[in-house]
Write an enzyme that holds these catalytic residues in place. Structure first.
Site, PDB file in Angstrom:
ATOM      1  N   LYS A  69      -4.691 -11.291  -5.425  1.00 31.55           N
ATOM      2  CA  LYS A  69      -6.043 -11.463  -4.789  1.00 31.55           C
ATOM      3  C   LYS A  69      -7.290 -10.541  -5.098  1.00 31.55           C
ATOM      4  CE  LYS A  69      -5.841  -8.960  -0.630  1.00 31.55           C
ATOM      5  NZ  LYS A  69      -6.363  -8.382   0.634  1.00 31.55           N
ATOM      6  N   LYS A  92     -11.497  -5.592  -3.037  1.00 30.70           N
ATOM      7  CA  LYS A  92     -12.702  -4.407  -3.225  1.00 30.70           C
ATOM      8  C   LYS A  92     -11.825  -3.089  -3.472  1.00 30.70           C
ATOM      9  CE  LYS A  92     -13.244  -4.429   1.458  1.00 30.70           C
ATOM     10  NZ  LYS A  92     -13.171  -5.429   2.334  1.00 30.70           N
ATOM     11  N   LYS A 116       0.657  -1.163  -0.017  1.00 33.51           N
ATOM     12  CA  LYS A 116       0.289  -0.074  -0.103  1.00 33.51           C
ATOM     13  C   LYS A 116       0.861   1.311   0.075  1.00 33.51           C
ATOM     14  CE  LYS A 116      -4.270  -1.861   1.537  1.00 33.51           C
ATOM     15  NZ  LYS A 116      -5.335  -1.840   2.764  1.00 33.51           N
TER      16      LYS A 116
HETATM   17  P1  TYM Z   1     -10.192  -7.214   4.968  1.00 32.90           P
HETATM   18  O1  TYM Z   1     -11.192  -6.166   5.334  1.00 32.90           O
HETATM   19  O2  TYM Z   1      -9.105  -6.860   4.033  1.00 32.90           O
HETATM   20  O3  TYM Z   1     -10.797  -8.685   4.852  1.00 32.90           O
HETATM   21  C1  TYM Z   1     -11.910  -9.187   5.401  1.00 32.90           C
HETATM   22  C2  TYM Z   1     -11.540 -10.643   5.405  1.00 32.90           C
HETATM   23  O4  TYM Z   1     -11.462 -11.402   4.274  1.00 32.90           O
HETATM   24  C3  TYM Z   1     -10.496 -12.027   3.986  1.00 32.90           C
HETATM   25  N1  TYM Z   1     -10.338 -11.891   2.306  1.00 32.90           N
HETATM   26  C4  TYM Z   1     -10.051 -12.757   1.499  1.00 32.90           C
HETATM   27  N2  TYM Z   1     -10.125 -14.181   1.527  1.00 32.90           N
HETATM   28  C5  TYM Z   1      -9.911 -14.869   0.451  1.00 32.90           C
HETATM   29  N3  TYM Z   1      -9.409 -14.081  -0.619  1.00 32.90           N
HETATM   30  C6  TYM Z   1      -9.571 -13.116  -0.908  1.00 32.90           C
HETATM   31  N4  TYM Z   1      -9.475 -12.468  -2.258  1.00 32.90           N
HETATM   32  C7  TYM Z   1      -9.786 -12.259   0.248  1.00 32.90           C
HETATM   33  N5  TYM Z   1     -10.022 -10.842   0.396  1.00 32.90           N
HETATM   34  C8  TYM Z   1     -10.041 -10.652   1.743  1.00 32.90           C
HETATM   35  C9  TYM Z   1      -9.427 -11.492   4.637  1.00 32.90           C
HETATM   36  O5  TYM Z   1      -8.372 -12.310   5.141  1.00 32.90           O
HETATM   37  C10 TYM Z   1     -10.130 -11.186   5.998  1.00 32.90           C
HETATM   38  O6  TYM Z   1     -10.364 -12.292   6.658  1.00 32.90           O
HETATM   39  N6  TYM Z   1      -6.850  -6.504   8.516  1.00 32.90           N
HETATM   40  C11 TYM Z   1      -8.101  -7.235   8.163  1.00 32.90           C
HETATM   41  C12 TYM Z   1      -9.314  -6.814   9.027  1.00 32.90           C
HETATM   42  C13 TYM Z   1      -9.085  -6.822  10.598  1.00 32.90           C
HETATM   43  C14 TYM Z   1      -8.855  -8.041  11.203  1.00 32.90           C
HETATM   44  C15 TYM Z   1      -8.942  -7.706  12.729  1.00 32.90           C
HETATM   45  C16 TYM Z   1      -9.017  -9.438  10.931  1.00 32.90           C
HETATM   46  C17 TYM Z   1      -8.846  -5.814  11.411  1.00 32.90           C
HETATM   47  N7  TYM Z   1      -8.750  -6.363  12.665  1.00 32.90           N
HETATM   48  C18 TYM Z   1      -8.743  -8.679  13.745  1.00 32.90           C
HETATM   49  C19 TYM Z   1      -9.151 -10.380  11.745  1.00 32.90           C
HETATM   50  C20 TYM Z   1      -8.930 -10.169  13.400  1.00 32.90           C
HETATM   51  C21 TYM Z   1      -8.536  -6.841   6.808  1.00 32.90           C
HETATM   52  O7  TYM Z   1      -8.278  -5.718   6.224  1.00 32.90           O
HETATM   53  O8  TYM Z   1      -9.467  -7.637   6.193  1.00 32.90           O
END
Ligand code: TYM
Length: 333
Positions: A197, A200, A114
């Site tokens: 991956k 969004k 990023k």
């Molecule tokens: P985020 O918002 O990017 O994504 C949310 C969840 O979706 C999963 N994910 C995917 N899994 C498979 N294929 C994909 N293309 C894909 N894109 C997203 C992510 O692995 C995630 O599980 N940092 C985290 C949010 C967060 C969090 C936490 C998660 C903040 N605090 C505490 C767990 C525990 C994030 O940006 O996820």
């Protein structure tokens, strides 16, 4: 209830949820909810680590909450809340910032990806310390398990390191959490570039499917999905586009990847892609109807997040109190 293991997970309201979020994480959250004491959060504080319009953030936050419930999360069973409503997340995050190192944060691939798109003078410090807030989210609830997609593995590792470091310095304070990452579908890839991956934040809308996409949009995006010139539906690493579509199909239908490849023996990609589109449409239709309904019932959503924050707050305060005491802060009462 007391003896159940604890789960924490969250998603950023940085846009509408994608099929990647759903298949990589949300579907697992639903499966785990009756067996564990689950805290599922909309992590709005993480979403402002990159520029975000306030009105979009408000809209996306409610949408994500509605997406959780529509996908099958039962608000009666789990604690469902919005991160900024529980101030202990920010408070613990500060303390943990003081026990996290510049070097380890600089090694995070998400930060590297990023920040390299930005000029050095405009990289927000919050983007750099993002994993520390994530560690605070998880450690506040003494979570045993964190169900996430593969892309979050490194953030889970640093969470474990920070927890262990704090425990070693001040005696046992935090549970050291384990990641819970499913085997297939833990990484749903972009439909336009199957080596990266599905996200969004992709500038090309054809690269991802959001849970709210209508049937025609899904059909169109699948038709345009990048495959290869082999022309054979096979599950292997040399055909990443086809492999990704098989994974999506498999995650939704519970058919094995071999079964799916066998179904399409001798058939071309066109038929296969059309069928994947229909499988996705079938899966998303009832979810979309429920999302529509929920977004028209904001009072109901409000009740859920207010109640959820109260429950989360009580658990989070307990940990924060312990932490403050251990580092030497004088209790106010
Ligand atoms: P985020 O918002 O990017 O994504 C949310 C969840 O979706 C999963 N994910 C995917 N899994 C498979 N294929 C994909 N293309 C894909 N894109 C997203 C992510 O692995 C995630 O599980 N940092 C985290 C949010 C967060 C969090 C936490 C998660 C903040 N605090 C505490 C767990 C525990 C994030 O940006 O996820």
């Amino acid at each position: 209830m007391e003896n159940k293991k604890v789960i924490f997970s969250g998603m950023q309201p940085s846009g509408s949820l994608t099929l990647g979020n759903y298949l990589g994480a949300l579907k697992n959250w639903v499966k785990l909810q009756s067996e564990y004491d689950c805290y599922y959060c909309v992590v709005d504080m993480h979403a402002i680590t990159v520029p975000k319009e306030p009105k979009d953030l408000r809209k996306n936050t409610l949408e994500v909450l509605a997406n959780y419930i529509a996908a099958g999360i039962d608000p009666e069973q789990v604690t469902l809340f919005i991160q900024s409503h529980v101030s202990a997340h920010a408070e613990l995050s500060w303390v943990l910032n003081c026990f996290s190192y510049f070097g380890e944060l600089g090694r995070m691939t998400q930060f590297k990806d990023k920040s390299k798109k930005l000029d050095n003078n405009s990289i927000p410090a919050g983007l750099f310390t993002y994993p520390v807030l994530m560690a605070a989210d998880i450690l506040l609830y003494q979570a045993d398990l964190v169900p996430v997609g593969e892309d979050q593995r490194q953030h889970l590792e640093i969470t474990r390191d920070i927890a262990q470091r704090f425990n070693n310095r001040f005696s046992e304070t935090f549970k050291v959490p384990d990641p819970f990452i499913s085997k297939d579908g833990a990484k749903i890839m972009s439909l336009q570039d199957p080596t990266s991956k599905m996200s969004k934040s992709d500038s090309n809308e054809n690269a991802y499917i959001i849970l709210m996409d209508d049937a025609d949009t899904i059909r169109r995006k699948l038709k345009r999905a990048v495959t290869d010139s082999e022309g054979v539906v096979r599950y292997n690493d040399n055909q990443p586009g086809v492999k990704n579509l098989i994974n999506i199909y498999s995650k939704i239908t519970d058919k094995t990847t071999d079964e799916i490849a066998a179904l399409y023996e001798g058939k071309g990609y066109a038929q296969f892609k059309d069928d994947v589109a229909e499988v996705i449409i079938g899966e998303l239709k009832p979810i979309q109807e429920k999302i529509d309904y929920l977004l028209k019932n904001k009072d109901y959503l409000e009740k859920i997040y207010v109640h959820g924050a109260e429950k989360a707050e009580a658990a989070a305060r307990k940990t924060l109190r312990k932490v403050y005491k251990k580092v030497g802060f004088i209790p106010r009462y």
